[in-house]
Structure formats: structure tokens, C-alpha cells
Design an enzyme around this catalytic site. Sequence first.
Site, PDB file in Angstrom:
ATOM      1  N   TYR A  56      17.984  29.411  -7.994  1.00 39.30           N
ATOM      2  CA  TYR A  56      19.207  28.622  -7.823  1.00 39.30           C
ATOM      3  C   TYR A  56      18.864  27.148  -7.864  1.00 39.30           C
ATOM      4  O   TYR A  56      17.897  26.714  -7.223  1.00 39.30           O
ATOM      5  CB  TYR A  56      19.893  28.955  -6.487  1.00 39.30           C
ATOM      6  N   GLU A  58      21.604  24.479  -7.953  1.00 42.99           N
ATOM      7  CA  GLU A  58      22.860  23.711  -7.998  1.00 42.99           C
ATOM      8  C   GLU A  58      22.585  22.240  -7.761  1.00 42.99           C
ATOM      9  O   GLU A  58      21.774  21.874  -6.889  1.00 42.99           O
ATOM     10  CB  GLU A  58      23.845  24.252  -6.960  1.00 42.99           C
ATOM     11  N   ASP A 202      33.933  18.109 -30.893  1.00 45.35           N
ATOM     12  CA  ASP A 202      33.245  19.377 -30.610  1.00 45.35           C
ATOM     13  C   ASP A 202      32.443  19.723 -31.867  1.00 45.35           C
ATOM     14  O   ASP A 202      33.005  20.146 -32.879  1.00 45.35           O
ATOM     15  CB  ASP A 202      34.301  20.440 -30.294  1.00 45.35           C
ATOM     16  N   THR A 228      27.818  23.797 -28.768  1.00 46.11           N
ATOM     17  CA  THR A 228      27.067  24.957 -28.314  1.00 46.11           C
ATOM     18  C   THR A 228      25.635  24.717 -28.780  1.00 46.11           C
ATOM     19  O   THR A 228      25.378  23.830 -29.600  1.00 46.11           O
ATOM     20  CB  THR A 228      27.590  26.273 -28.932  1.00 46.11           C
ATOM     21  N   LYS A 231      24.227  27.750 -32.541  1.00 51.10           N
ATOM     22  CA  LYS A 231      24.678  27.927 -33.934  1.00 51.10           C
ATOM     23  C   LYS A 231      23.665  27.242 -34.855  1.00 51.10           C
ATOM     24  O   LYS A 231      22.515  27.670 -34.902  1.00 51.10           O
ATOM     25  CB  LYS A 231      26.104  27.404 -34.071  1.00 51.10           C
ATOM     26  N   ARG A 237      21.982  30.957 -26.501  1.00 53.50           N
ATOM     27  CA  ARG A 237      23.431  30.928 -26.342  1.00 53.50           C
ATOM     28  C   ARG A 237      23.783  30.033 -25.156  1.00 53.50           C
ATOM     29  O   ARG A 237      23.358  30.305 -24.024  1.00 53.50           O
ATOM     30  CB  ARG A 237      23.908  32.369 -26.112  1.00 53.50           C
TER      31      ARG A 237
HETATM   32  N1  DSN Z   1      33.230  32.039 -31.622  1.00 53.57           N
HETATM   33  C1  DSN Z   1      32.750  30.831 -32.241  1.00 53.57           C
HETATM   34  C2  DSN Z   1      32.689  30.934 -33.711  1.00 53.57           C
HETATM   35  O1  DSN Z   1      32.450  32.019 -34.208  1.00 53.57           O
HETATM   36  O2  DSN Z   1      32.846  29.938 -34.394  1.00 53.57           O
HETATM   37  C3  DSN Z   1      33.525  29.649 -31.816  1.00 53.57           C
HETATM   38  O3  DSN Z   1      33.551  29.599 -30.430  1.00 53.57           O
END
Ligand code: DSN
Length: 432
Positions: A56, A58, A202, A228, A231, A237
Site C-alpha cells: 500500500y 497511498e 486525450d 493510457t 496502446k 495496462r
Molecule cells: N477501449 C479503447 C479502445 O479500444 O480504443 C478506448 O478506451
Amino acid sequence: MENFFSADIATVDPLISRAIDDEVRRQTDGLELIASENFVSEAVLQAMGTAFTNKYAEGYPAKRYYGGCEFADVVENLAIERAKQLFGCDHANVQPHSGAQANMSVLLTALEHGDQILGMNLSHGGHLTHGHPLNFSGINYRVADYGVNKDTEQIDYDELQRIAEESRPKLLICGASAYPRTIDFARIGEIARSVGAKVMADIAHIAGLVATGLHPSPVPHCEFVTTTTHKTLRGPRGGMAMCKEEFAADLNRRVFPGVQGGPLVHIIAAKAVSFGEALRPEFKSYQQQVLANAQALVSALKGAGLRIVSGGTDNHLLLVDVFMDGKGITGKAAEKALDEVRITVNKNTIPFDTNKPFIASGIRLGTPALTTRGMKEAEMARIGSMIGEVIQDPESDEVRTRVKREVAEITARFPMYPSRLRSNDAVDKVSM
Ligand code: DSN
């Protein structure tokens, strides 16, 4: 209890162990074209599977609510420093568990409940968290939306200016999940300033391209940038939120305790590893190949008679209109037919779609994952033409058998995670 700290998962839990092995095999034996997916390195996998999951932490480095955080501080500080170096931002918070939670933290930082936002329509390529009525962003804020021009299928910035003047948003949200063209962040920044709005970009999809200078950066033009990490950035993730220094303390408070409790330190360790990888020159070569592969895929799909939304792509993804006003098949049918030959894609609405989202007229394809496996233009040309064959004749056993064989031949030439593949026989020997 004797073996608690040393027992192998295949012994402790054969069912889960087998599902993991099957998933590794599925990823290895198929052609992964989902634009938001990628394959992390063995080093990133190792960082995720560590004892940091026990901890933990925090709070933030040097200001924690728990003892024993000295090594958690090491990984979080490294992740922050590397993120700042990658994106040239003033401040980075690496704790968001996902892109959605990064976005929620920014909206809580920039807005009061009930304020006006302006985001890109989901059906034109935007994201649920950019103001969809079923999402927290659409539930808690008043929403106006913008989209693409019907003829060009690209963002119409003059129209965006008009909608911004009409709706007077406090926050303009840009960035997309299914938009294949360069986003003009400088112009969006000007539009926002002209109506007194702040901007959140984003960049979940294009983060790897932005980090390597292959897509213009939003950082100079936007108060907030979220992403994120899994990707094009090719990390674990998770999510991340960046901002100008003046919002740093507020953003940190909104991530924790505003949206989340304890950070996932093992995931932050893996983020740090992937950011380190992204800072190396090879990562730029990888992103250049992602782009070259996307161009090759577009050419092959066009050659196979398919319509590419907006005529092409500037980034890692493309939207293919497989329905073609009823002359072709639905996105849902295309996804299923391709799944059967181990080509994985997702159905996707296209702008001004006449089919419902769960049926959809398009499929979305992306090249990050296959490029990580080492595939290049020659493989993209073959894969594009195979996709064309399956979509044009989805019921043909002859096409299915031939394409399946070719998928097996291609994937066998590009192995992945060899040490992660256990023999299923070994698992079978364990009593169940
Ligand atoms: N689920 C993602 C995507 O496939 O682009 C976006 O959050």
C-alpha cells in the site's frame, strides 16, 4: 502452506494456469490488429508480476500514508521523471489505473459539477469519457459535441470553432479512439482560448507517436494531457495524467484521494520500465514502422476493393467501411468472419453510420501489435489482401481454410514470449 512462497501457478491453480497458457497461445497464433492493443516486453511483464503488488502506498513519493514506501518511491519517482522526459510536460501523475480514471481526475480538477464541456462525438471517433450520456462525463456535466465533416470524414475545425462559440465550454476535450488523421492541437488550443476554455487532450491512442515526435504534441497547447500506457506507448495496462505546473497540486489531489485509493505500485514499476524503453532510439524506429505498416495496410485494403474512411490514415489506425451502403457486410459480421481465421479486429461505427453501434458498418484496424512482432510492409500487404478476401466471401470454406493456413505460416515466422509458453500437456498432468 509449506510451499506458499514457492509453488508454481500450474500446481496451485491448473485452471487459471491453463487459461493463461491458452491466452499466450491465442496471442501467438493469431494476427492482432486491434488498434488499442500491443504486446509488452518481457521486462514489462516481469515488473508487473512482482512483490510490489503487496504494497500500500497511498499518497505520493515522500508523502505517504503508510510506512515502508521507500522502494515504492524509487519506482514512482523514476516513472514520473521518465514521463516528463518523454512528453516534455511540467507535471505527470502516473497513478491512474486507467485512461478513464485519468480523464475523470482532470474533469474534477478543471470543472465544477454541472459545468459545460465540449467533446468529440463517440460515433465520430471520440471516447465515452469525453461526454457520453451513459458515462460520468455525460452524467455530471452539460455536454456539447463536435464531429467530422460528412464529405472529408475529418475534423472540421471551422465548425468546431462555431460550436465552441455557441456552447461556451469550460473544458474542450480533444483526442480520439477511432480517428485516423493528425489532430491539430495548436488550432484546438486557439479555439479554446478564443472562448475562454481550457483544453484536455486525450492522447491514449497516439501517445507513442507523440513521444517520438511523429505526431505533433498537444503539450504546448493544452492545460491537461491524458493517456493510457498500453496502446502505442507499449507499457502495462494503465493511465497517466499530465498538466501545466499551476494545476499540478489540484490534479494530484483529484487522482488521490479524489478518484482512487492506493496506487498499483507493481503497475507503476512496469510503466517506468516501458517509459525507459520508449526513451531509447529503437522506440522511434518502431513507431516509424507502425506508420509505414499502416500505410501498407491501407494500400492493400484499397487494392482489395474496400473503402477506407477519410481516404487513408496519418497514424497507427484505420477505419474500414465494410458495409459500403449495404453492398458489403456489417462490421459485426466482418469481425466474426475474421475471428474465425485468427485475424482479430473490432467492429466500429463509421461517421454518420446507419447501423447501430453493436452492429456497425466498419472495422477498426491498427498496426502497433504486429509491428512489435517484427512484421513489415510485405506482411501488411498479404494481411490486407487476406482481409479483403474474407470480407468479400465470408461464407467460403475454401477462403477460410486457405487464409487460416497463411495466418499460421505468417505467425510462425514471428514468435513471441517463448519462455511464457508452457506445454498444455504439462498442465494436463496436474491433477484437477
Ligand atoms: N477501449 C479503447 C479502445 O479500444 O480504443 C478506448 O478506451
